[in-house]
Design a protein around this motif. Structure first.
Motif, PDB file in Angstrom:
ATOM      1  N   LEU A   1       0.834  -1.196   0.000  1.00  0.00           N
ATOM      2  CA  LEU A   1       0.000   0.000   0.000  1.00  0.00           C
ATOM      3  C   LEU A   1       0.872   1.250   0.000  1.00  0.00           C
ATOM      4  CD1 LEU A   1      -2.648  -1.094   2.664  1.00  0.00           C
ATOM      5  CD2 LEU A   1      -2.929  -1.064   0.181  1.00  0.00           C
ATOM      6  N   SER A   2       0.390   2.314  -0.660  1.00  0.00           N
ATOM      7  CA  SER A   2       1.137   3.568  -0.740  1.00  0.00           C
ATOM      8  C   SER A   2       0.289   4.734  -0.255  1.00  0.00           C
ATOM      9  CB  SER A   2       1.585   3.848  -2.177  1.00  0.00           C
ATOM     10  OG  SER A   2       2.601   2.962  -2.577  1.00  0.00           O
ATOM     11  N   SER A   3       0.970   5.767   0.253  1.00  0.00           N
ATOM     12  CA  SER A   3       0.317   6.997   0.700  1.00  0.00           C
ATOM     13  C   SER A   3       0.422   8.056  -0.392  1.00  0.00           C
ATOM     14  CB  SER A   3       0.998   7.504   1.980  1.00  0.00           C
ATOM     15  OG  SER A   3       2.297   7.981   1.680  1.00  0.00           O
ATOM     16  N   VAL A   4       0.147   9.313  -0.018  1.00  0.00           N
ATOM     17  CA  VAL A   4       0.259  10.404  -0.980  1.00  0.00           C
ATOM     18  C   VAL A   4       1.707  10.585  -1.444  1.00  0.00           C
ATOM     19  CG1 VAL A   4      -1.769  11.678  -0.222  1.00  0.00           C
ATOM     20  CG2 VAL A   4       0.412  12.057   0.928  1.00  0.00           C
ATOM     21  N   ILE A   5       2.680  10.110  -0.656  1.00  0.00           N
ATOM     22  CA  ILE A   5       4.082  10.213  -1.077  1.00  0.00           C
ATOM     23  C   ILE A   5       4.301   9.377  -2.334  1.00  0.00           C
ATOM     24  CG2 ILE A   5       6.478   9.741  -0.432  1.00  0.00           C
ATOM     25  CD1 ILE A   5       5.662  10.185   2.494  1.00  0.00           C
ATOM     26  N   GLY A   6       3.857   8.116  -2.279  1.00  0.00           N
ATOM     27  CA  GLY A   6       3.986   7.252  -3.441  1.00  0.00           C
ATOM     28  C   GLY A   6       3.161   7.745  -4.616  1.00  0.00           C
TER      29      GLY A   6
ATOM     30  N   SER B   1      -5.149   4.691  11.460  1.00  0.00           N
ATOM     31  CA  SER B   1      -4.247   3.529  11.469  1.00  0.00           C
ATOM     32  C   SER B   1      -3.804   3.193  10.050  1.00  0.00           C
ATOM     33  CB  SER B   1      -4.938   2.319  12.092  1.00  0.00           C
ATOM     34  OG  SER B   1      -5.294   2.569  13.437  1.00  0.00           O
ATOM     35  N   LEU B   2      -4.763   3.225   9.102  1.00  0.00           N
ATOM     36  CA  LEU B   2      -4.445   2.959   7.699  1.00  0.00           C
ATOM     37  C   LEU B   2      -3.487   4.019   7.153  1.00  0.00           C
ATOM     38  CD1 LEU B   2      -4.921   1.328   5.103  1.00  0.00           C
ATOM     39  CD2 LEU B   2      -6.929   2.768   4.670  1.00  0.00           C
ATOM     40  N   MET B   3      -3.736   5.286   7.491  1.00  0.00           N
ATOM     41  CA  MET B   3      -2.861   6.366   7.036  1.00  0.00           C
ATOM     42  C   MET B   3      -1.452   6.196   7.602  1.00  0.00           C
ATOM     43  SD  MET B   3      -5.443   9.634   7.340  1.00  0.00           S
ATOM     44  CE  MET B   3      -4.134  10.828   7.085  1.00  0.00           C
ATOM     45  N   GLY B   4      -1.366   5.821   8.883  1.00  0.00           N
ATOM     46  CA  GLY B   4      -0.054   5.595   9.486  1.00  0.00           C
ATOM     47  C   GLY B   4       0.696   4.471   8.795  1.00  0.00           C
ATOM     48  N   LEU B   5      -0.030   3.401   8.442  1.00  0.00           N
ATOM     49  CA  LEU B   5       0.589   2.253   7.784  1.00  0.00           C
ATOM     50  C   LEU B   5       1.143   2.629   6.412  1.00  0.00           C
ATOM     51  CD1 LEU B   5       1.161  -0.809   7.491  1.00  0.00           C
ATOM     52  CD2 LEU B   5      -1.174  -1.042   6.605  1.00  0.00           C
ATOM     53  N   VAL B   6       0.346   3.341   5.609  1.00  0.00           N
ATOM     54  CA  VAL B   6       0.797   3.650   4.248  1.00  0.00           C
ATOM     55  C   VAL B   6       1.926   4.680   4.257  1.00  0.00           C
ATOM     56  CG1 VAL B   6      -1.376   2.991   3.156  1.00  0.00           C
ATOM     57  CG2 VAL B   6      -1.072   5.346   3.902  1.00  0.00           C
ATOM     58  N   PHE B   7       1.891   5.629   5.202  1.00  0.00           N
ATOM     59  CA  PHE B   7       3.004   6.582   5.312  1.00  0.00           C
ATOM     60  C   PHE B   7       4.275   5.861   5.736  1.00  0.00           C
ATOM     61  CE2 PHE B   7      -0.055  10.159   5.325  1.00  0.00           C
ATOM     62  CZ  PHE B   7       0.627  11.016   4.481  1.00  0.00           C
ATOM     63  N   TYR B   8       4.144   4.921   6.654  1.00  0.00           N
ATOM     64  CA  TYR B   8       5.316   4.138   7.077  1.00  0.00           C
ATOM     65  C   TYR B   8       5.897   3.368   5.886  1.00  0.00           C
ATOM     66  CZ  TYR B   8       8.056   0.342   9.042  1.00  0.00           C
ATOM     67  OH  TYR B   8       9.059  -0.560   9.302  1.00  0.00           O
ATOM     68  N   ASN B   9       5.017   2.755   5.090  1.00  0.00           N
ATOM     69  CA  ASN B   9       5.488   2.006   3.923  1.00  0.00           C
ATOM     70  C   ASN B   9       6.302   2.892   2.980  1.00  0.00           C
ATOM     71  OD1 ASN B   9       4.254  -0.330   4.775  1.00  0.00           O
ATOM     72  ND2 ASN B   9       2.487  -0.136   3.435  1.00  0.00           N
ATOM     73  N   ASP B  10       5.775   4.084   2.671  1.00  0.00           N
ATOM     74  CA  ASP B  10       6.456   4.957   1.717  1.00  0.00           C
ATOM     75  C   ASP B  10       7.762   5.509   2.281  1.00  0.00           C
ATOM     76  OD1 ASP B  10       4.839   4.697  -0.462  1.00  0.00           O
ATOM     77  OD2 ASP B  10       3.544   6.365   0.045  1.00  0.00           O
ATOM     78  N   ILE B  11       7.754   5.897   3.561  1.00  0.00           N
ATOM     79  CA  ILE B  11       8.983   6.416   4.178  1.00  0.00           C
ATOM     80  C   ILE B  11      10.040   5.321   4.242  1.00  0.00           C
ATOM     81  CG2 ILE B  11       9.968   7.318   6.332  1.00  0.00           C
ATOM     82  CD1 ILE B  11       7.254   8.755   6.742  1.00  0.00           C
ATOM     83  N   HIS B  12       9.617   4.097   4.564  1.00  0.00           N
ATOM     84  CA  HIS B  12      10.545   2.967   4.611  1.00  0.00           C
ATOM     85  C   HIS B  12      11.143   2.712   3.231  1.00  0.00           C
ATOM     86  CE1 HIS B  12      11.636  -1.415   4.985  1.00  0.00           C
ATOM     87  NE2 HIS B  12      12.152  -0.936   6.093  1.00  0.00           N
ATOM     88  N   ARG B  13      10.319   2.803   2.178  1.00  0.00           N
ATOM     89  CA  ARG B  13      10.817   2.598   0.815  1.00  0.00           C
ATOM     90  C   ARG B  13      11.808   3.699   0.425  1.00  0.00           C
ATOM     91  NH1 ARG B  13       5.665   0.024  -0.567  1.00  0.00           N
ATOM     92  NH2 ARG B  13       4.607   2.042  -0.615  1.00  0.00           N
TER      93      ARG B  13
END
Length: 448
Positions: A353-358, A432-444
C-alpha cells in the motif's frame, strides 16, 4: 529538488481533479434529490478562495488539499428554518440518502472509464513485450528465453510491456500459478507457467518481481551507429555489425555488451571484439576510452549506438476504446476488492500500500511520460479512491452506506450514540491505515 517540486505539483493536480469530481457527484445527486447544499469544498481547513453562488451554496478551495466535502442542510448540526425543512438531508427517504452517498464513488468510476477511453483513443506509446530472464530466476526456470515475446497472460491478450507487467503484478500479489503464451524469435509458440504459488507470503511486489526475474529484453548487440573518430570506427567497425564476443566472452545483447566493455576495459582498454558482417566473422582490436557524458561518472566507451527497441502503441477507435475502458475498469475493480480480501486474510502483504508520497512520485513520473500515461494514472487513482470510499468504515461513504442499509433492515435510523461510536471507530481505523501507508512509503524512501 526539481523532482520534489514536480511531484508536489502533479500530486496537487491529481487530487484537485479527482476530489472535485468525487465531491461533485455528491453535490449533483443531492441537488437532484431536493437536498439543500450549504458548502462545496475542495480541501479541508481555512479557505484560500471562496464565493457564494446564486443558490446560496458556498464554493471554496481550502488550504489542506487532501480531500474535500459537501456540507448539506442537516438538522443534527443546527436548527433548520421552516421554509427549508423539505430540503433537509436526514428527512429524505433512505433510498435518496443511499444515492447521494453512492454518487461520489460512482462519479469516480465514471471518471475512470472516461479517462481510459480518452487514453485508448489518444494512444499510449510503450515498449513491445519482448522479454528475457535473470539466470536461475523463477522466470528462467519456467522457460523464458532471451527475445521471447509475450502474447497473453492468464488468457488475456497483451500487446505492450506495461500491460504484461500489470497482469503479472496482479498475479504476483495473489500468488497464483500464472500461464503465459510465448512466441520465440523464430516464430514458434509455446505455453509456460510461472509457479507463483511457491512464492513466500508477506513480501512486497518489488521483492516478488526480483524473485521472478522477468525483465524487458535489451536490444540486440548490433552497432546501429558508429561514431566517427571514436574507438570502434578507428578499429574498422561499421554500422550494422553484430557484436559476437568481447575478449572471447559471448555477447547475448546490447546490455551484455556494455557490461563486458566496462568489465574488461577496466583490466585492459585493448579489447578483442569479434563482429559478424554480411555473413562473415571479422576480428577487431578496439581500444576503449574513458569518458564522462553530461556530468555523469566516467565510463569506458567505444563509440557505438544501440538499435532502437521495438515499440507498440495501444490505440483503438472510439467504440473499441469504450469497450476496453469498461472491461478494464471492471477488471481492476474486481482485482482491487480481491486484493483487499487477501490482505485481510493475510495472503497478501500490506507493505504494497502507498500513501500520498507514493502517489506524488507516480504522478510526476507518469506526467513526464506524456498525456496518455497521465490519463491512465488518473484513472487508476480515481478507481482506488472509489474503492477506498466504498469500504464499510464509518466516516467514509461506505460507512454511511452501511448505516442506511441497517436502517432499511430495522425500519428506523441508528441511534445518535451508535453512530457516534461508529465515527470514533472509523477515525481510529482511518488514521491507522494512514499511518501504515506513510510508514510504507517512508521505509521505501530510506531503502532506495
Amino acid at each position: 529538488m526539481t523532482s520534489f517540486f514536480g511531484s508536489v505539483f502533479w500530486l496537487l493536480v491529481t487530487l484537485g481533479v479527482l476530489v472535485t469530481f468525487h465531491e461533485f457527484g455528491h453535490y449533483w445527486v443531492a441537488r437532484r434529490c431536493g437536498v439543500k447544499v450549504l458548502r462545496f469544498s475542495v480541501g479541508f481547513g481555512n479557505a484560500v478562495w471562496k464565493r457564494i453562488g446564486r443558490d446560496g451554496c458556498e464554493y471554496r478551495i481550502a488550504a489542506i488539499p487532501l480531500g474535500g466535502y459537501v456540507k448539506m442542510l442537516d438538522a443534527r448540526e443546527g436548527v433548520v428554518p421552516p421554509q427549508f425543512e423539505s430540503q433537509e438531508f436526514t428527512t429524505q427517504p433512505v433510498w435518496k440518502r443511499i444515492l447521494i452517498v453512492l454518487a461520489g464513488p460512482g462519479f469516480n468510476l465514471i471518471f475512470t472509464v472516461a479517462a481510459l477511453w480518452l487514453m485508448f483513443m489518444l494512444g499510449r506509446p510503450d515498449a513491445a513485450p519482448i522479454v528475457t530472464a535473470k539466470p536461475q530466476s523463477m522466470a528462467a526456470v519456467a522457460g523464458i528465453q532471451p527475445g521471447d515475446r509475450i502474447l497473453s497472460v492468464d488468457g488475456r491478450e497483451v500487446t505492450t510491456w506495461s500491460d504484461s507487467l500489470d497482469a503479472v503484478a496482479n498475479a504476483l500479489l495473489g500468488r497464483t500459478p500464472l500461464p503465459l503464451d510465448i512466441r520465440d524469435p523464430d516464430g514458434a509458440q509455446r505455453q509456460l507457467v510461472f509457479p507463483l504459488d511457491k512464492l513466500p507470503p508477506g513480501q512486497t511486489i518489488d521483492q516478488y518481481f526480483t524473485t521472478l526475474g522477468l525483465r524487458l529484453a535489451s536490444p540486440p548487440a548490433v552497432a546501429a551507429t558508429v561514431l566517427d573518430g571514436q574507438p570502434a570506427a578507428l578499429a574498422g567497425m561499421q554500422g550494422g555489425d553484430r557484436i559476437l564476443s568481447v575478449d572471447g566472452k559471448p555477447v547475448a545483447d546490447f546490455e551484455t555488451l556494455g557490461k563486458l566493455v566496462q568489465q574488461d576495459a577496466a583490466v585492459s582498454p585493448k579489447l578483442a571484439i569479434v563482429v559478424e558482417r554480411n555473413g562473415r566473422t571479422i576480428p577487431l582490436e578496439v581500444v576503449a576510452e574513458r569518458e564522462s557524458l553530461q556530468g555523469r561518472p566516467a565510463d569506458w566507451m567505444i563509440g557505438i549506438g544501440a538499435p532502437p527497441m521495438e515499440t507498440a502503441t495501444l490505440r483503438y477507435g472510439p467504440l473499441r476504446a469504450l469497450h476496453e475502458a469498461l472491461t478494464g475498469t471492471w477488471r481492476q475493480v474486481t482485482q482491487t476488492f480481491g486484493m483487499i480480501a487477501k490482505m485481510l486474510g493475510g495472503e497478501a502483504s500490506t507493505k504494497n500500500l502507498s500513501s500520498v508520497i507514493g502517489i506524488a512520485q507516480m504522478a510526476n513520473a507518469s506526467a513526464h511520460m506524456g498525456l496518455a500515461w497521465f490519463l491512465q494514472f488518473l484513472a487508476m487513482v480515481s478507481l482506488s479512491l472509489a474503492v477506498l470510499n466504498l469500504l464499510p468504515i464509518p466516516v467514509l461513504d461506505g460507512g454511511h452506506l452501511l448505516y442506511y442499509l441497517i436502517e432499511l433492515l430495522k425500519g428506523s435510523p441508528l441511534s445518535e450514540q451508535a453512530m457516534a461510536i461508529g465515527q470514533y471507530i472509523g477515525l481510529v481505523l482511518l488514521f491507522s491505515l494512514m499511518g501504515l501507508v506513510f510508514y510504507n512509503d517512508i521505509h521505501r524512501l530510506l531503502l532506495s
